[in-house]
Design a protein around this motif. Structure first.
Motif, PDB file in Angstrom:
ATOM      1  N   ASP A 198       0.819  -1.221   0.000  1.00 56.31           N
ATOM      2  CA  ASP A 198       0.000   0.000   0.000  1.00 56.31           C
ATOM      3  C   ASP A 198       0.849   1.265   0.000  1.00 56.31           C
ATOM      4  O   ASP A 198       0.346   2.360   0.325  1.00 56.31           O
ATOM      5  N   ASN A 199       2.112   1.136  -0.347  1.00 56.76           N
ATOM      6  CA  ASN A 199       2.992   2.302  -0.434  1.00 56.76           C
ATOM      7  C   ASN A 199       3.604   2.395  -1.826  1.00 56.76           C
ATOM      8  O   ASN A 199       3.697   1.396  -2.550  1.00 56.76           O
ATOM      9  N   ASP A 200       4.023   3.601  -2.170  1.00 55.80           N
ATOM     10  CA  ASP A 200       4.773   3.825  -3.400  1.00 55.80           C
ATOM     11  C   ASP A 200       6.252   3.632  -3.067  1.00 55.80           C
ATOM     12  O   ASP A 200       6.812   4.367  -2.239  1.00 55.80           O
ATOM     13  N   VAL A 201       6.876   2.629  -3.688  1.00 53.88           N
ATOM     14  CA  VAL A 201       8.285   2.336  -3.410  1.00 53.88           C
ATOM     15  C   VAL A 201       9.154   3.573  -3.609  1.00 53.88           C
ATOM     16  O   VAL A 201      10.067   3.847  -2.815  1.00 53.88           O
ATOM     17  N   TYR A 202       8.855   4.343  -4.641  1.00 52.12           N
ATOM     18  CA  TYR A 202       9.683   5.515  -4.958  1.00 52.12           C
ATOM     19  C   TYR A 202       9.510   6.639  -3.947  1.00 52.12           C
ATOM     20  O   TYR A 202      10.359   7.532  -3.848  1.00 52.12           O
ATOM     21  N   ALA A 203       8.397   6.603  -3.183  1.00 54.47           N
ATOM     22  CA  ALA A 203       8.130   7.663  -2.206  1.00 54.47           C
ATOM     23  C   ALA A 203       8.708   7.346  -0.835  1.00 54.47           C
ATOM     24  O   ALA A 203       8.681   8.193   0.064  1.00 54.47           O
ATOM     25  N   LEU A 204       9.234   6.130  -0.645  1.00 51.29           N
ATOM     26  CA  LEU A 204       9.812   5.757   0.632  1.00 51.29           C
ATOM     27  C   LEU A 204      11.099   6.536   0.889  1.00 51.29           C
ATOM     28  O   LEU A 204      11.805   6.940  -0.048  1.00 51.29           O
ATOM     29  N   ASP A 205      11.419   6.728   2.162  1.00 49.26           N
ATOM     30  CA  ASP A 205      12.633   7.450   2.539  1.00 49.26           C
ATOM     31  C   ASP A 205      13.852   6.715   1.975  1.00 49.26           C
ATOM     32  O   ASP A 205      14.107   5.551   2.329  1.00 49.26           O
ATOM     33  N   PRO A 206      14.623   7.330   1.090  1.00 48.15           N
ATOM     34  CA  PRO A 206      15.733   6.627   0.418  1.00 48.15           C
ATOM     35  C   PRO A 206      16.951   6.428   1.309  1.00 48.15           C
ATOM     36  O   PRO A 206      17.990   7.073   1.128  1.00 48.15           O
ATOM     37  N   VAL A 207      16.825   5.542   2.267  1.00 45.41           N
ATOM     38  CA  VAL A 207      17.949   5.237   3.159  1.00 45.41           C
ATOM     39  C   VAL A 207      18.166   3.728   3.175  1.00 45.41           C
ATOM     40  O   VAL A 207      17.234   2.939   2.996  1.00 45.41           O
ATOM     41  N   GLY A 208      19.402   3.323   3.440  1.00 47.07           N
ATOM     42  CA  GLY A 208      19.727   1.905   3.577  1.00 47.07           C
ATOM     43  C   GLY A 208      19.345   1.088   2.356  1.00 47.07           C
ATOM     44  O   GLY A 208      19.560   1.493   1.209  1.00 47.07           O
ATOM     45  N   THR A 209      18.742  -0.069   2.615  1.00 43.04           N
ATOM     46  CA  THR A 209      18.420  -0.993   1.526  1.00 43.04           C
ATOM     47  C   THR A 209      17.187  -0.573   0.729  1.00 43.04           C
ATOM     48  O   THR A 209      16.908  -1.164  -0.313  1.00 43.04           O
ATOM     49  N   ILE A 210      16.460   0.449   1.202  1.00 47.44           N
ATOM     50  CA  ILE A 210      15.360   0.990   0.394  1.00 47.44           C
ATOM     51  C   ILE A 210      15.912   1.533  -0.918  1.00 47.44           C
ATOM     52  O   ILE A 210      15.292   1.400  -1.989  1.00 47.44           O
ATOM     53  N   VAL A 211      17.097   2.121  -0.861  1.00 47.19           N
ATOM     54  CA  VAL A 211      17.724   2.669  -2.066  1.00 47.19           C
ATOM     55  C   VAL A 211      17.983   1.558  -3.072  1.00 47.19           C
ATOM     56  O   VAL A 211      17.763   1.735  -4.286  1.00 47.19           O
ATOM     57  N   LYS A 212      18.448   0.416  -2.583  1.00 44.80           N
ATOM     58  CA  LYS A 212      18.704  -0.724  -3.485  1.00 44.80           C
ATOM     59  C   LYS A 212      17.423  -1.137  -4.205  1.00 44.80           C
ATOM     60  O   LYS A 212      17.428  -1.374  -5.416  1.00 44.80           O
ATOM     61  N   LEU A 213      16.315  -1.225  -3.459  1.00 40.83           N
ATOM     62  CA  LEU A 213      15.046  -1.611  -4.056  1.00 40.83           C
ATOM     63  C   LEU A 213      14.578  -0.576  -5.071  1.00 40.83           C
ATOM     64  O   LEU A 213      14.116  -0.927  -6.163  1.00 40.83           O
ATOM     65  N   GLN A 214      14.712   0.707  -4.730  1.00 40.78           N
ATOM     66  CA  GLN A 214      14.298   1.769  -5.647  1.00 40.78           C
ATOM     67  C   GLN A 214      15.124   1.744  -6.935  1.00 40.78           C
ATOM     68  O   GLN A 214      14.575   1.864  -8.039  1.00 40.78           O
ATOM     69  N   LYS A 215      16.438   1.586  -6.788  1.00 44.89           N
ATOM     70  CA  LYS A 215      17.304   1.560  -7.978  1.00 44.89           C
ATOM     71  C   LYS A 215      17.018   0.334  -8.837  1.00 44.89           C
ATOM     72  O   LYS A 215      17.030   0.415 -10.070  1.00 44.89           O
ATOM     73  N   PHE A 216      16.758  -0.802  -8.195  1.00 44.81           N
ATOM     74  CA  PHE A 216      16.413  -2.006  -8.953  1.00 44.81           C
ATOM     75  C   PHE A 216      15.159  -1.768  -9.799  1.00 44.81           C
ATOM     76  O   PHE A 216      15.124  -2.105 -10.989  1.00 44.81           O
ATOM     77  N   CYS A 217      14.141  -1.177  -9.185  1.00 39.72           N
ATOM     78  CA  CYS A 217      12.901  -0.909  -9.929  1.00 39.72           C
ATOM     79  C   CYS A 217      13.145   0.083 -11.068  1.00 39.72           C
ATOM     80  O   CYS A 217      12.591  -0.071 -12.161  1.00 39.72           O
ATOM     81  N   GLU A 218      13.977   1.079 -10.824  1.00 40.86           N
ATOM     82  CA  GLU A 218      14.283   2.060 -11.870  1.00 40.86           C
ATOM     83  C   GLU A 218      15.028   1.420 -13.030  1.00 40.86           C
ATOM     84  O   GLU A 218      14.728   1.679 -14.203  1.00 40.86           O
ATOM     85  N   VAL A 219      16.027   0.576 -12.713  1.00 42.34           N
ATOM     86  CA  VAL A 219      16.800  -0.093 -13.772  1.00 42.34           C
ATOM     87  C   VAL A 219      15.901  -1.016 -14.583  1.00 42.34           C
ATOM     88  O   VAL A 219      15.987  -1.060 -15.816  1.00 42.34           O
ATOM     89  N   ALA A 220      15.018  -1.735 -13.908  1.00 40.42           N
ATOM     90  CA  ALA A 220      14.080  -2.613 -14.614  1.00 40.42           C
ATOM     91  C   ALA A 220      13.145  -1.811 -15.506  1.00 40.42           C
ATOM     92  O   ALA A 220      12.881  -2.186 -16.654  1.00 40.42           O
ATOM     93  N   ARG A 221      12.650  -0.693 -14.974  1.00 40.36           N
ATOM     94  CA  ARG A 221      11.748   0.167 -15.766  1.00 40.36           C
ATOM     95  C   ARG A 221      12.468   0.735 -16.983  1.00 40.36           C
ATOM     96  O   ARG A 221      11.926   0.734 -18.095  1.00 40.36           O
ATOM     97  N   ASP A 222      13.685   1.207 -16.784  1.00 44.01           N
ATOM     98  CA  ASP A 222      14.447   1.798 -17.889  1.00 44.01           C
ATOM     99  C   ASP A 222      14.788   0.756 -18.952  1.00 44.01           C
ATOM    100  O   ASP A 222      15.008   1.089 -20.120  1.00 44.01           O
ATOM    101  N   ALA A 223      14.854  -0.514 -18.527  1.00 45.34           N
ATOM    102  CA  ALA A 223      15.119  -1.600 -19.482  1.00 45.34           C
ATOM    103  C   ALA A 223      13.853  -2.001 -20.236  1.00 45.34           C
ATOM    104  O   ALA A 223      13.908  -2.844 -21.135  1.00 45.34           O
TER     105      ALA A 223
END
Length: 550
Positions: free
Chosen positions: A116-141
């Motif tokens: 029920d949250n937007d992954v990209y809107a989560l506080d970009p700290v720790g491993t949240i950044v890894k998840l956000q970047k993974f989703c971005e790389v997948a989207r860009d691909a």
């Protein structure tokens, strides 16, 4: 819209419309294509466009409202015959997913963190950044859906964990892209950094790399490893050579692995240096590699989990190479190891014999051993395949009764003991074990029976074994120690060739009788290599039995 012509008052217009695919036909075909595609897809995935976690029904609902659905529906209705291939391609383009392979950090985002949250809107700290970047790389691909094992499985649902563990290999297998994130490989690293990554030590990453067809490696800053911008790093000779050298996995298997039972001992060796956070996962992570589905029972402990996996391999395939190990016996069954690390040592291989060498050895046995050799061949040929169920192994083998066991002096306080062992028909052996054995010899007999046994398989009989042929890991050489076994043989000749093999050194099992004529394996930290004393004394090899081993 053509669909508006369905209710046209003019009969000719309605007849003309019937020459085209109806809306309901096209919609049904699209839905069938969706369900076929999602059969091999994760139960839920992150929408890389919106950042929200969606189960499969939510993904379908989103598609039915999309312009992609409207376009393929409209296109399908403009043809006289239903065109299924464009539908399949459109569905695949929308629903294809990317998978993440990585080493878990201490605090990874879980399902409740992103639900029920937007992954990209989560506080970009720790491993949240890894998840956000993974989703971005997948989207860009170009992929709308992304899956990570940290947050896309409901760990509180036993049913979902069961299904996920047993399906994960398939999900990676059918992914459009698997992204491997190497958190400990810095930017601009040279070749060799991948080999030294902790990613290469984890149990689950074996299947996460072998299963998919397309893989890309990313460094700590999410730049491509070795600055290799090719669409698939499995086609990189440099990267595959580096992986082959560090994992010991053949380059062909790295690129085009096929799951199944063939080469069981080799696959176990691949995992023998790996570690997992949950001890049972060292076995569960191999389910997909062997094409096995078993209950997932966290809390059963490592020996039981590994024991159930190995039992299933032997029971289903008849492959007894899983019994080739050194170390400690499992409480699950004494013929199995207590730990996957027991498969690190290479299995003992029979010395290779050329066809000329085989013929020369056979010629020395022609008389009078030929008749007895034929009987031995028949005895082995009529034995059933190994059976393994309920932690009990029924193993066909040639047995050699042990006549003497003497412990070498000066070892009373040792934790490991060395014994001189004699057995009928075999050359004398030296065996080292942690077990304190009963000492006996002809003048001081014991009521307990000890055996040295030669396991056999159908390759020794030079008969075809069709099991799992289609699932070979690589185009490997035959297991038979002959360079060429394509010879037309009668049973007597096969028997003579069979006798030659025990005449060569072989890996033996040392067994001790238990209650009710059951046996337990006496484990050793070294291969027990036995050899027949006189190859012409075929009668010494005629004690063929199927033993029940606990």
């Amino acid at each position: 819209m053509l669909s508006k012509l369905d209710d046209a008052p003019d009969p000719q217009i309605r007849q003309l419309r019937q020459q085209y695919v109806s809306r309901s036909e096209a919609d049904l075909a699209i839905r069938q294509a969706i369900h076929a595609h999602l059969e091999n897809a994760p139960l839920c995935a992150i929408d890389t466009f919106t950042g929200h976690l969606c189960d499969q029904q939510a993904q379908i609902d989103a598609f039915m409202k999309s312009t992609e659905y409207k376009e393929i529906l409209s296109s399908s209705m403009t043809h006289g015959l239903l065109q299924t291939e464009p539908i399949r391609q459109a569905v695949a383009k929308y629903f294809d997913w990317a998978m993440l392979s990585h080493r878990w950090d201490r605090k990874e985002p879980r399902l409740h963190d992103i639900q029920d949250n937007d992954v990209y809107a989560l506080d970009p700290v720790g491993t949240i950044v890894k998840l956000q970047k993974f989703c971005e790389v997948a989207r860009d691909a170009g992929y709308r859906w992304a899956w990570s094992d940290t947050c896309c499985i409901d760990q509180n649902s036993n049913a979902e964990v069961q299904r996920s563990v047993n399906s994960m290999f398939v999900w990676y297998r059918h992914s459009a892209l698997t992204i491997v994130y190497l958190s400990d490989v810095p930017p601009l690293s040279k070749s060799g950094a991948l080999a030294n990554s902790v990613w290469n030590t984890r149990g689950w990453t074996v299947q996460e790399f072998l299963a998919p067809a397309v893989v890309l490696f990313y460094q700590a800053d999410w730049s491509l490893y070795l600055e290799d911008g090719s669409p698939n790093h499995k086609l990189s000779v440099t990267i595959m050579q580096e992986l082959q050298e560090t994992t010991g996995i053949d380059a062909h298997a790295l690129v085009a692995f096929r799951p199944g039972m063939t080469g069981a001992r080799e696959k176990l060796q691949w995992a023998s240096s790996r570690v997992t956070t949950m001890q049972e996962d060292i076995a569960y992570s191999l389910f997909g590699i062997f094409g096995i589905h078993l209950p997932v029972i966290y809390g059963e402990m490592k020996q039981n989990a590994l024991g159930r996996l190995l039992q299933e391999i032997v029971a289903r395939s008849g492959d007894i190479t899983a019994l080739d190990w050194v170390g400690k016996s499992s409480q699950f069954n004494s013929c199995l190891p207590a730990d996957i690390t027991s498969y690190k040592a290479l299995p003992y291989l029979l010395p290779s014999l050329s066809e000329d060498e085989m013929q020369e050895s056979v010629s020395t046995l022609r008389n009078p051993a030929a008749v007895e050799a034929s009987k031995l061949y028949t005895l082995l040929d009529t034995q059933s395949a190994p059976r393994f169920a309920n932690s009990r192994l029924q193993l066909p083998c040639i047995t050699f009764p042990v006549t003497e066991v003497r412990r070498r002096p000066g070892q009373d306080r040792e934790s490991c003991f060395t014994y001189d062992v004699k057995a009928d028909g075999l050359q004398d052996l030296i065996i080292t074990t942690e077990d304190r054995l009963i000492q006996f010899w002809p003048a001081r007999p014991t009521r307990q029976t000890f055996l040295l046994v030669h396991r056999w398989n159908r390759h020794d009989l030079e008969l075809p074994d069709f099991a799992d042929d289609a699932q070979s890991v690589v185009d490997s050489v035959p297991e038979s120690p002959l360079e060429d076994t394509n010879v037309d043989l009668d049973s007597q000749s096969r028997g003579l060739r069979l006798v030659v093999r025990p005449g060569q050194p072989f890996g033996a099992l040392f067994l001790a009788q238990q209650r009710g004529w059951e046996y337990k394996r006496i484990a050793s930290d070294q291969n027990i290599i036995a050899r027949v004393r006189d190859m012409t004394a075929v009668h010494a090899m005629m004690d063929v039995r199927t033993l029940e081993i606990l």
